[in-house]
Design a protein around this motif. Structure first.
Motif, PDB file in Angstrom:
ATOM      1  N   ASP A  21       0.841  -1.182   0.000  1.00 40.82           N
ATOM      2  CA  ASP A  21       0.000   0.000   0.000  1.00 40.82           C
ATOM      3  C   ASP A  21       0.886   1.246   0.000  1.00 40.82           C
ATOM      4  OD1 ASP A  21      -1.472   2.262   1.582  1.00 40.82           O
ATOM      5  OD2 ASP A  21      -3.045   0.919   0.834  1.00 40.82           O
ATOM      6  N   VAL A  22       0.605   2.172  -0.897  1.00 42.96           N
ATOM      7  CA  VAL A  22       1.445   3.356  -1.039  1.00 42.96           C
ATOM      8  C   VAL A  22       1.434   4.209   0.226  1.00 42.96           C
ATOM      9  CG1 VAL A  22      -0.328   4.832  -2.105  1.00 42.96           C
ATOM     10  CG2 VAL A  22       2.094   5.226  -2.613  1.00 42.96           C
ATOM     11  N   ARG A  23       0.302   4.296   0.918  1.00 44.35           N
ATOM     12  CA  ARG A  23       0.250   5.102   2.140  1.00 44.35           C
ATOM     13  C   ARG A  23       1.163   4.527   3.213  1.00 44.35           C
ATOM     14  NH1 ARG A  23      -6.034   4.599   1.949  1.00 44.35           N
ATOM     15  NH2 ARG A  23      -5.163   2.596   1.423  1.00 44.35           N
ATOM     16  N   HIS A  24       1.212   3.203   3.310  1.00 47.88           N
ATOM     17  CA  HIS A  24       2.129   2.578   4.267  1.00 47.88           C
ATOM     18  C   HIS A  24       3.575   2.921   3.900  1.00 47.88           C
ATOM     19  CE1 HIS A  24       3.831  -0.319   7.063  1.00 47.88           C
ATOM     20  NE2 HIS A  24       4.655  -0.643   6.081  1.00 47.88           N
ATOM     21  N   GLY A  25       3.899   2.834   2.600  1.00 45.71           N
ATOM     22  CA  GLY A  25       5.248   3.156   2.160  1.00 45.71           C
ATOM     23  C   GLY A  25       5.643   4.586   2.465  1.00 45.71           C
ATOM     24  N   ILE A  26       4.727   5.506   2.237  1.00 43.06           N
ATOM     25  CA  ILE A  26       5.004   6.922   2.511  1.00 43.06           C
ATOM     26  C   ILE A  26       5.176   7.142   4.006  1.00 43.06           C
ATOM     27  CG2 ILE A  26       4.014   9.242   2.437  1.00 43.06           C
ATOM     28  CD1 ILE A  26       2.669   8.348  -0.255  1.00 43.06           C
ATOM     29  N   ASP A  27       4.273   6.585   4.813  1.00 43.79           N
ATOM     30  CA  ASP A  27       4.368   6.757   6.267  1.00 43.79           C
ATOM     31  C   ASP A  27       5.621   6.103   6.833  1.00 43.79           C
ATOM     32  OD1 ASP A  27       2.016   8.187   6.222  1.00 43.79           O
ATOM     33  OD2 ASP A  27       0.770   6.527   6.945  1.00 43.79           O
ATOM     34  N   ASN A  28       5.952   4.930   6.307  1.00 41.33           N
ATOM     35  CA  ASN A  28       7.149   4.232   6.757  1.00 41.33           C
ATOM     36  C   ASN A  28       8.394   5.048   6.433  1.00 41.33           C
ATOM     37  OD1 ASN A  28       9.412   2.057   5.835  1.00 41.33           O
ATOM     38  ND2 ASN A  28       8.329   1.413   7.700  1.00 41.33           N
ATOM     39  N   ASN A  29       8.428   5.639   5.258  1.00 47.81           N
ATOM     40  CA  ASN A  29       9.553   6.486   4.868  1.00 47.81           C
ATOM     41  C   ASN A  29       9.627   7.718   5.755  1.00 47.81           C
ATOM     42  OD1 ASN A  29      11.797   6.874   3.108  1.00 47.81           O
ATOM     43  ND2 ASN A  29      10.644   8.484   2.099  1.00 47.81           N
ATOM     44  N   PHE A  30       8.482   8.311   6.103  1.00 53.75           N
ATOM     45  CA  PHE A  30       8.427   9.465   6.994  1.00 53.75           C
ATOM     46  C   PHE A  30       9.042   9.121   8.347  1.00 53.75           C
ATOM     47  CE2 PHE A  30       6.030  11.798  10.291  1.00 53.75           C
ATOM     48  CZ  PHE A  30       6.376  13.095   9.950  1.00 53.75           C
ATOM     49  N   GLU A  31       8.660   7.968   8.905  1.00 53.41           N
ATOM     50  CA  GLU A  31       9.211   7.540  10.195  1.00 53.41           C
ATOM     51  C   GLU A  31      10.718   7.336  10.101  1.00 53.41           C
ATOM     52  OE1 GLU A  31       6.927   4.045  11.020  1.00 53.41           O
ATOM     53  OE2 GLU A  31       5.071   5.202  11.242  1.00 53.41           O
ATOM     54  N   ARG A  32      11.169   6.738   9.008  1.00 57.83           N
ATOM     55  CA  ARG A  32      12.604   6.509   8.805  1.00 57.83           C
ATOM     56  C   ARG A  32      13.346   7.831   8.721  1.00 57.83           C
ATOM     57  NH1 ARG A  32      15.953   6.720   4.684  1.00 57.83           N
ATOM     58  NH2 ARG A  32      14.288   7.231   3.232  1.00 57.83           N
ATOM     59  N   LEU A  33      12.786   8.772   8.002  1.00 57.89           N
ATOM     60  CA  LEU A  33      13.424  10.085   7.866  1.00 57.89           C
ATOM     61  C   LEU A  33      13.462  10.829   9.196  1.00 57.89           C
ATOM     62  CD1 LEU A  33      11.850  11.143   4.464  1.00 57.89           C
ATOM     63  CD2 LEU A  33      14.258  10.566   4.874  1.00 57.89           C
ATOM     64  N   GLY A  90      16.567  12.820  13.681  1.00 55.83           N
ATOM     65  CA  GLY A  90      16.767  12.865  15.121  1.00 55.83           C
ATOM     66  C   GLY A  90      18.144  12.364  15.519  1.00 55.83           C
ATOM     67  N   GLN A  91      18.652  11.357  14.841  1.00 51.08           N
ATOM     68  CA  GLN A  91      19.976  10.835  15.131  1.00 51.08           C
ATOM     69  C   GLN A  91      21.061  11.828  14.730  1.00 51.08           C
ATOM     70  OE1 GLN A  91      20.109   7.052  13.131  1.00 51.08           O
ATOM     71  NE2 GLN A  91      18.846   6.034  14.660  1.00 51.08           N
ATOM     72  N   SER A  92      20.861  12.520  13.601  1.00 50.57           N
ATOM     73  CA  SER A  92      21.883  13.480  13.169  1.00 50.57           C
ATOM     74  C   SER A  92      21.863  14.719  14.055  1.00 50.57           C
ATOM     75  CB  SER A  92      21.704  13.846  11.688  1.00 50.57           C
ATOM     76  OG  SER A  92      20.467  14.512  11.488  1.00 50.57           O
ATOM     77  N   GLU A  93      20.681  15.102  14.558  1.00 52.44           N
ATOM     78  CA  GLU A  93      20.607  16.264  15.448  1.00 52.44           C
ATOM     79  C   GLU A  93      21.230  15.945  16.810  1.00 52.44           C
ATOM     80  OE1 GLU A  93      16.499  17.436  15.602  1.00 52.44           O
ATOM     81  OE2 GLU A  93      16.538  18.213  13.552  1.00 52.44           O
ATOM     82  N   SER A  94      21.045  14.720  17.293  1.00 54.41           N
ATOM     83  CA  SER A  94      21.628  14.358  18.592  1.00 54.41           C
ATOM     84  C   SER A  94      23.136  14.171  18.498  1.00 54.41           C
ATOM     85  CB  SER A  94      20.957  13.095  19.138  1.00 54.41           C
ATOM     86  OG  SER A  94      21.229  11.991  18.300  1.00 54.41           O
ATOM     87  N   ALA A  95      23.651  13.875  17.315  1.00 54.44           N
ATOM     88  CA  ALA A  95      25.092  13.721  17.135  1.00 54.44           C
ATOM     89  C   ALA A  95      25.784  15.081  17.045  1.00 54.44           C
ATOM     90  CB  ALA A  95      25.384  12.901  15.880  1.00 54.44           C
ATOM     91  N   ALA A  96      25.026  16.120  16.720  1.00 55.22           N
ATOM     92  CA  ALA A  96      25.634  17.464  16.535  1.00 55.22           C
ATOM     93  C   ALA A  96      25.929  18.141  17.846  1.00 55.22           C
ATOM     94  CB  ALA A  96      24.668  18.343  15.727  1.00 55.22           C
TER      95      ALA A  96
END
Length: 107
Positions: free
Chosen positions: A84-96, A101-107
């Protein structure tokens, strides 16, 4: 599970004894799968390929369905699993979000 299936005639190998009768059998078989909901859709892709989106409970069910295709011995099948495209979009959003968040905490 949904699958996108491209169907092409084999360029070599055995040829049907009665291509006209086989054509009508494929037409009837595909029509029945559209009617019973096994296929969501079926189209002819110009110049010489078919495609369908079909539903199967498992890879094994898909295999059985394709082997029941009247012209199975004379055609090649290219299969792609669909999500389902909506799942793919939401999953990508969570990944991003996690990556940001990981790059901001590393800074």
């Amino acid at each position: 599970m949904k699958y996108l299936v491209y169907v092409k005639d084999r360029t070599s190998g055995p040829q049907p004894q009665d291509p006209i009768a086989l054509n009508r059998a494929v037409r009837d078989w595909v029509g029945a799968r559209l009617q019973d909901g096994t296929f969501d859709c079926a189209y002819y892709v110009l110049p010489k390929m078919g495609l369908c989106i079909l539903n199967a409970d498992s890879h094994e069910s898909l295999l059985s369905l394709l082997r029941a295709w009247p012209s199975f011995a004379f055609q090649e099948f290219e299969i792609h699993m669909l999500a389902d495209v909506r799942h793919g979009i939401d999953n990508n959003f969570e990944r991003l979000q996690k990556a940001q968040g990981q790059s901001e905490s590393a800074a």
